[in-house]
Write an enzyme that holds these catalytic residues in place. Structure first.
Site, PDB file in Angstrom:
ATOM      1  N   GLU A 123      -3.001   9.991  -9.398  1.00 35.82           N
ATOM      2  CA  GLU A 123      -2.430   8.780  -9.983  1.00 35.82           C
ATOM      3  C   GLU A 123      -2.797   8.667 -11.456  1.00 35.82           C
ATOM      4  O   GLU A 123      -1.985   8.230 -12.275  1.00 35.82           O
ATOM      5  CB  GLU A 123      -2.901   7.553  -9.207  1.00 35.82           C
ATOM      6  CG  GLU A 123      -2.290   7.462  -7.819  1.00 35.82           C
ATOM      7  CD  GLU A 123      -2.742   6.230  -7.070  1.00 35.82           C
ATOM      8  OE1 GLU A 123      -2.003   5.230  -7.064  1.00 35.82           O
ATOM      9  OE2 GLU A 123      -3.854   6.261  -6.486  1.00 35.82           O
ATOM     10  N   GLU A 145      -2.878   9.091   0.837  1.00 31.88           N
ATOM     11  CA  GLU A 145      -3.337   7.777   1.295  1.00 31.88           C
ATOM     12  C   GLU A 145      -2.721   7.342   2.617  1.00 31.88           C
ATOM     13  O   GLU A 145      -3.372   6.647   3.417  1.00 31.88           O
ATOM     14  CB  GLU A 145      -3.048   6.718   0.219  1.00 31.88           C
ATOM     15  CG  GLU A 145      -4.001   6.745  -0.961  1.00 31.88           C
ATOM     16  CD  GLU A 145      -3.583   7.735  -2.032  1.00 31.88           C
ATOM     17  OE1 GLU A 145      -4.182   7.710  -3.124  1.00 31.88           O
ATOM     18  OE2 GLU A 145      -2.662   8.549  -1.792  1.00 31.88           O
TER      19      GLU A 145
END
Length: 302
Positions: A123, A145
């Site tokens: 990210e 995730e």
């Protein structure tokens, strides 16, 4: 080149003769993780860069460890309890604010990915204007995730959707797919491959110097045209009765194509807070720690 360890942080910040600054992660432990130390270190690094932005030709972010970045702080997520939603929301909005400051610093930011980048690590790379990586047999890039019953909470859903388009982004987001460097290049997640770390840094430096006006696509052009009502029915494969994260990720990805970028980031945080409090997320994160403990024990190593 001048190099210094930032006071009270685990980062090194150096300025090269060409004017490019290099920010090197070296957080405590075997791998870099987005702990509170990461946040305070990033804040100090940004303060230095913003103060000296007039003398900065670009920024390269990289790692002092063999793994670029392992991801978010799962231990913190496991201990988050009902009633703490406001604090968790504020924590991740603070984190997202730091990444926004990097991509809006006013100079090109290049991610020099010298190892595995998962979850929050990838990210951070998505918040850079350009991404270069060195391949290796154990190097993986991905946003896993969903496997923990949560969603990428540092802008991963929104940025990857805006970068690739929803149709191409969802397989990575919903399947927790981990890619090789070559696969990530083919998908458009990274921009270039280097043969080794030296070439990677040279290419990163060259790109920064040649792209002084670099901006993120979501900051330099109009929002994509709406693909319809954000309340469209969930498509096949965008829900899982055993994992609420699948439908929530799909919902945020649909919103990311339809609403303002920063508003979509806030919706992503709301979605994460909702998921991280669920029994499904707690069970999946706890199982991850149990498996790791078993692998590290004498019995688990046989």
């Amino acid at each position: 080149m001048t190099s210094t360890q930032l006071e009270n942080t685990a980062f090194y910040l150096s300025r090269e003769d060409c004017g490019v600054w290099v920010l090197t992660f070296d957080l405590p432990g075997k791998v870099n993780v987005m702990t509170d130390t990461f946040i305070t270190s990033t804040e100090e690094a940004l303060a230095t860069l913003e103060t000296n932005v007039g003398e900065c030709a670009g920024v390269i972010i990289t790692s002092a460890k063999r793994t670029f970045f392992a991801g978010g702080d799962l231990a913190m997520m496991l201990t988050a309890e009902l009633g703490q939603e406001g604090a968790v929301f504020a924590h991740f909005e603070r984190l997202k604010g730091l990444l926004r400051r990097f991509e809006r610093l006013g100079v090109p930011v290049v991610a020099a990915i010298n190892g595995t980048a998962l979850g929050g690590g990838l990210e951070f790379c998505l918040a850079a204007h350009h991404r270069i990586a060195v391949p290796g047999p154990k190097v993986e890039l991905g946003l896993p995730e969903v496997d923990f019953g949560i969603l990428p909470a540092a802008g991963g859903v929104v940025r990857l959707t805006r970068l690739l388009g929803r149709e191409r982004a969802l397989p990575f987001l919903l399947g927790g797919k981990r890619s090789t460097v070559e696969q990530a290049l083919a998908a458009g997640i990274i921009d270039r491959i280097a043969s080794d770390n030296a070439e990677m840094m040279a290419l990163a430096r060259q790109w920064a110097l040649e792209h002084r006006d670099a901006k993120q696509p979501w900051d330099s052009r109009a929002m994509p045209e709406s693909q319809g009502d954000a309340g469209d029915e969930v498509a096949q494969g965008e829900s899982d009765p055993d994992n609420e994260a699948v439908a929530e990720i799909a919902r945020i990805a649909r919103l990311a194509e339809r609403i303002d970028f920063d508003e979509a980031l806030r919706e992503e945080t709301h979605g994460f807070v909702k998921l991280v409090m669920t029994s499904n997320a707690k069970r999946r994160i706890d199982q991850f720690f149990q498996r790791n403990a078993a692998r590290q024990s004498p019995q688990g190593s046989n």
